[in-house]
Scaffold this motif. Structure first.
Motif, PDB file in Angstrom:
ATOM      1  N   LEU A  57       0.806  -1.217   0.000  1.00  0.00           N
ATOM      2  CA  LEU A  57       0.000   0.000   0.000  1.00  0.00           C
ATOM      3  C   LEU A  57       0.841   1.270   0.000  1.00  0.00           C
ATOM      4  N   GLU A  58       2.147   1.132   0.278  1.00  0.00           N
ATOM      5  CA  GLU A  58       3.017   2.310   0.249  1.00  0.00           C
ATOM      6  C   GLU A  58       3.141   2.870  -1.161  1.00  0.00           C
ATOM      7  N   LEU A  59       3.032   2.003  -2.165  1.00  0.00           N
ATOM      8  CA  LEU A  59       3.012   2.419  -3.570  1.00  0.00           C
ATOM      9  C   LEU A  59       4.216   3.266  -3.964  1.00  0.00           C
ATOM     10  N   GLY A  60       5.351   3.029  -3.320  1.00  0.00           N
ATOM     11  CA  GLY A  60       6.562   3.769  -3.677  1.00  0.00           C
ATOM     12  C   GLY A  60       6.565   5.225  -3.265  1.00  0.00           C
ATOM     13  N   ILE A  61       5.701   5.582  -2.313  1.00  0.00           N
ATOM     14  CA  ILE A  61       5.576   6.979  -1.894  1.00  0.00           C
ATOM     15  C   ILE A  61       6.805   7.441  -1.092  1.00  0.00           C
ATOM     16  N   GLY A  62       7.431   6.517  -0.348  1.00  0.00           N
ATOM     17  CA  GLY A  62       8.573   6.871   0.491  1.00  0.00           C
ATOM     18  C   GLY A  62       9.675   7.614  -0.257  1.00  0.00           C
ATOM     19  N   PRO A  63      10.198   7.056  -1.367  1.00  0.00           N
ATOM     20  CA  PRO A  63      11.229   7.763  -2.133  1.00  0.00           C
ATOM     21  C   PRO A  63      10.751   9.104  -2.699  1.00  0.00           C
ATOM     22  N   VAL A  64       9.458   9.197  -3.030  1.00  0.00           N
ATOM     23  CA  VAL A  64       8.905  10.456  -3.536  1.00  0.00           C
ATOM     24  C   VAL A  64       8.941  11.526  -2.442  1.00  0.00           C
ATOM     25  N   ILE A  65       8.524  11.149  -1.237  1.00  0.00           N
ATOM     26  CA  ILE A  65       8.566  12.076  -0.102  1.00  0.00           C
ATOM     27  C   ILE A  65      10.005  12.513   0.160  1.00  0.00           C
ATOM     28  N   GLN A  66      10.914  11.545   0.159  1.00  0.00           N
ATOM     29  CA  GLN A  66      12.315  11.838   0.444  1.00  0.00           C
ATOM     30  C   GLN A  66      12.899  12.805  -0.579  1.00  0.00           C
ATOM     31  N   SER A  67      12.643  12.569  -1.857  1.00  0.00           N
ATOM     32  CA  SER A  67      13.198  13.442  -2.900  1.00  0.00           C
ATOM     33  C   SER A  67      12.612  14.846  -2.830  1.00  0.00           C
ATOM     34  N   ASN A  68      11.360  14.959  -2.407  1.00  0.00           N
ATOM     35  CA  ASN A  68      10.734  16.274  -2.295  1.00  0.00           C
ATOM     36  C   ASN A  68      11.207  17.054  -1.078  1.00  0.00           C
ATOM     37  N   LEU A  69      11.875  16.373  -0.162  1.00  0.00           N
ATOM     38  CA  LEU A  69      12.389  17.037   1.035  1.00  0.00           C
ATOM     39  C   LEU A  69      13.789  17.630   0.827  1.00  0.00           C
ATOM     40  N   TYR A  70      14.511  17.178  -0.197  1.00  0.00           N
ATOM     41  CA  TYR A  70      15.901  17.620  -0.383  1.00  0.00           C
ATOM     42  C   TYR A  70      16.018  19.145  -0.489  1.00  0.00           C
ATOM     43  N   GLU A  71      15.244  19.734  -1.378  1.00  0.00           N
ATOM     44  CA  GLU A  71      15.364  21.178  -1.612  1.00  0.00           C
ATOM     45  C   GLU A  71      14.960  22.000  -0.391  1.00  0.00           C
ATOM     46  N   PRO A  72      13.788  21.761   0.208  1.00  0.00           N
ATOM     47  CA  PRO A  72      13.442  22.567   1.395  1.00  0.00           C
ATOM     48  C   PRO A  72      14.395  22.362   2.570  1.00  0.00           C
ATOM     49  N   LEU A  73      14.964  21.170   2.702  1.00  0.00           N
ATOM     50  CA  LEU A  73      15.949  20.954   3.764  1.00  0.00           C
ATOM     51  C   LEU A  73      17.223  21.752   3.492  1.00  0.00           C
ATOM     52  N   TYR A  92       0.668   7.881   5.782  1.00  0.00           N
ATOM     53  CA  TYR A  92       1.083   6.654   6.463  1.00  0.00           C
ATOM     54  C   TYR A  92       0.095   6.248   7.552  1.00  0.00           C
ATOM     55  N   ARG A  93      -0.554   7.219   8.165  1.00  0.00           N
ATOM     56  CA  ARG A  93      -1.555   6.861   9.177  1.00  0.00           C
ATOM     57  C   ARG A  93      -2.801   6.261   8.541  1.00  0.00           C
ATOM     58  N   LYS A  94      -3.088   6.650   7.325  1.00  0.00           N
ATOM     59  CA  LYS A  94      -4.186   5.999   6.600  1.00  0.00           C
ATOM     60  C   LYS A  94      -3.844   4.524   6.373  1.00  0.00           C
ATOM     61  N   ILE A  95      -2.580   4.258   6.022  1.00  0.00           N
ATOM     62  CA  ILE A  95      -2.148   2.860   5.862  1.00  0.00           C
ATOM     63  C   ILE A  95      -2.280   2.111   7.189  1.00  0.00           C
ATOM     64  N   ALA A  96      -1.936   2.784   8.293  1.00  0.00           N
ATOM     65  CA  ALA A  96      -2.051   2.152   9.615  1.00  0.00           C
ATOM     66  C   ALA A  96      -3.502   1.779   9.914  1.00  0.00           C
ATOM     67  N   TYR A  97      -4.439   2.656   9.558  1.00  0.00           N
ATOM     68  CA  TYR A  97      -5.858   2.366   9.792  1.00  0.00           C
ATOM     69  C   TYR A  97      -6.342   1.231   8.885  1.00  0.00           C
ATOM     70  N   ILE A  98      -5.889   1.236   7.632  1.00  0.00           N
ATOM     71  CA  ILE A  98      -6.235   0.145   6.718  1.00  0.00           C
ATOM     72  C   ILE A  98      -5.670  -1.171   7.244  1.00  0.00           C
ATOM     73  N   PHE A  99      -4.464  -1.088   7.798  1.00  0.00           N
ATOM     74  CA  PHE A  99      -3.825  -2.276   8.378  1.00  0.00           C
ATOM     75  C   PHE A  99      -4.672  -2.839   9.519  1.00  0.00           C
ATOM     76  N   LEU A 100      -5.244  -1.959  10.347  1.00  0.00           N
ATOM     77  CA  LEU A 100      -6.121  -2.413  11.438  1.00  0.00           C
ATOM     78  C   LEU A 100      -7.328  -3.170  10.895  1.00  0.00           C
ATOM     79  N   VAL A 101      -7.944  -2.613   9.854  1.00  0.00           N
ATOM     80  CA  VAL A 101      -9.102  -3.272   9.238  1.00  0.00           C
ATOM     81  C   VAL A 101      -8.685  -4.626   8.659  1.00  0.00           C
ATOM     82  N   TYR A 102      -7.533  -4.636   8.003  1.00  0.00           N
ATOM     83  CA  TYR A 102      -6.984  -5.870   7.422  1.00  0.00           C
ATOM     84  C   TYR A 102      -6.779  -6.928   8.502  1.00  0.00           C
ATOM     85  N   ILE A 103      -6.244  -6.520   9.644  1.00  0.00           N
ATOM     86  CA  ILE A 103      -5.992  -7.449  10.748  1.00  0.00           C
ATOM     87  C   ILE A 103      -7.300  -7.991  11.315  1.00  0.00           C
ATOM     88  N   VAL A 104      -8.273  -7.108  11.493  1.00  0.00           N
ATOM     89  CA  VAL A 104      -9.571  -7.525  12.035  1.00  0.00           C
ATOM     90  C   VAL A 104     -10.230  -8.574  11.129  1.00  0.00           C
TER      91      VAL A 104
END
Length: 218
Positions: A57-73, A92-104
């Motif tokens: 469910l992360e869909l490769g968002i992590g590297p996108v977030i990281q690359s978008n942080l370089y310039e403002p940092l 990521y908290r949406k993924i956490a909530y989906i994970f809860l539903v998945y677990i249930v």
């Protein structure tokens, strides 16, 4: 600390972390097999694999977030950094909530379909193992990405290294004391919850991020 020293430190901690993970990865399964047998070891492995599916469910968002942080940092743009962090945390908290539903949904289905152990044994073990994954998405993964973008990956890799060693030592100790698999995995889950919490606390103390900032687009 300059960029070169950060690079050396990031590389060193990453290398040590891989070595420690490899060693601990040999130790724990052997002890679980010795103390609980192949059936329990297989059950734990199966549960871990089922829970790992949520990472898609992360869909490769992590590297996108990281690359978008370089310039403002680099520009020390607090406003843009805050917007990206708040947006990432929401994702990521949406993924956490989906994970809860998945677990249930998964717990009763998997506990009924597998026939080796009784329902409550499997269901409770699955719930315990799920704790650390939920904590990772809810509390820590945003800050892990943020620290990597700021060339401070050594912070979370050091925490990961320490918790891996602590988890292995604690689990081995509990098994030697003849504790059940549920106690062993609960202790492990508590140790791994430390990872995202430490990252969260570190970033909150070291960086001035406006978590109430408003933005119009994700």
């Amino acid at each position: 600390m300059d960029r070169r020293n950060k690079l050396y430190l990031n590389t060193l901690t990453s290398f040590l972390n891989q070595i420690v993970a490899l060693i601990c990865g040999f130790i724990l399964p052997r002890y679980i097999l010795a103390y609980f047998g192949s059936d329990v070891n297989g059950l734990v492995s199966s549960i871990t694999q089922f829970l790992g599916i949520i990472s898609f469910l992360e869909l490769g968002i992590g590297p996108v977030i990281q690359s978008n942080l370089y310039e403002p940092l680099a520009n020390r743009d607090k406003t843009t950094i805050s917007k990206i962090i708040v947006s990432a945390e929401k994702f990521y908290r949406k993924i956490a909530y989906i994970f809860l539903v998945y677990i249930v949904i998964l717990i009763p289905i998997y506990s009924i379909l597998q026939s080796t152990f009784d329902f409550w044994f499997t269901a409770s073990l699955m719930a315990i193992i799920a704790i650390s994954t939920f904590a990772q998405y809810y509390f820590g993964i945003t800050y892990q990405v943020f620290l990597s973008a700021d060339q401070k990956a050594y912070v979370h890799t050091t925490v990961q290294l320490i918790t891996t060693v602590l988890n292995t030592a604690l689990c081995v100790l509990l098994m030697r004391l003849n504790c059940g698999i549920h106690i062993v995995k609960l202790a492990s889950a508590i140790v791994f919850v430390i990872r995202p919490l430490v990252q969260n606390i570190y970033v909150r103390k070291k960086y001035d991020i406006d978590r109430k900032i408003k933005y119009t687009e994700e």
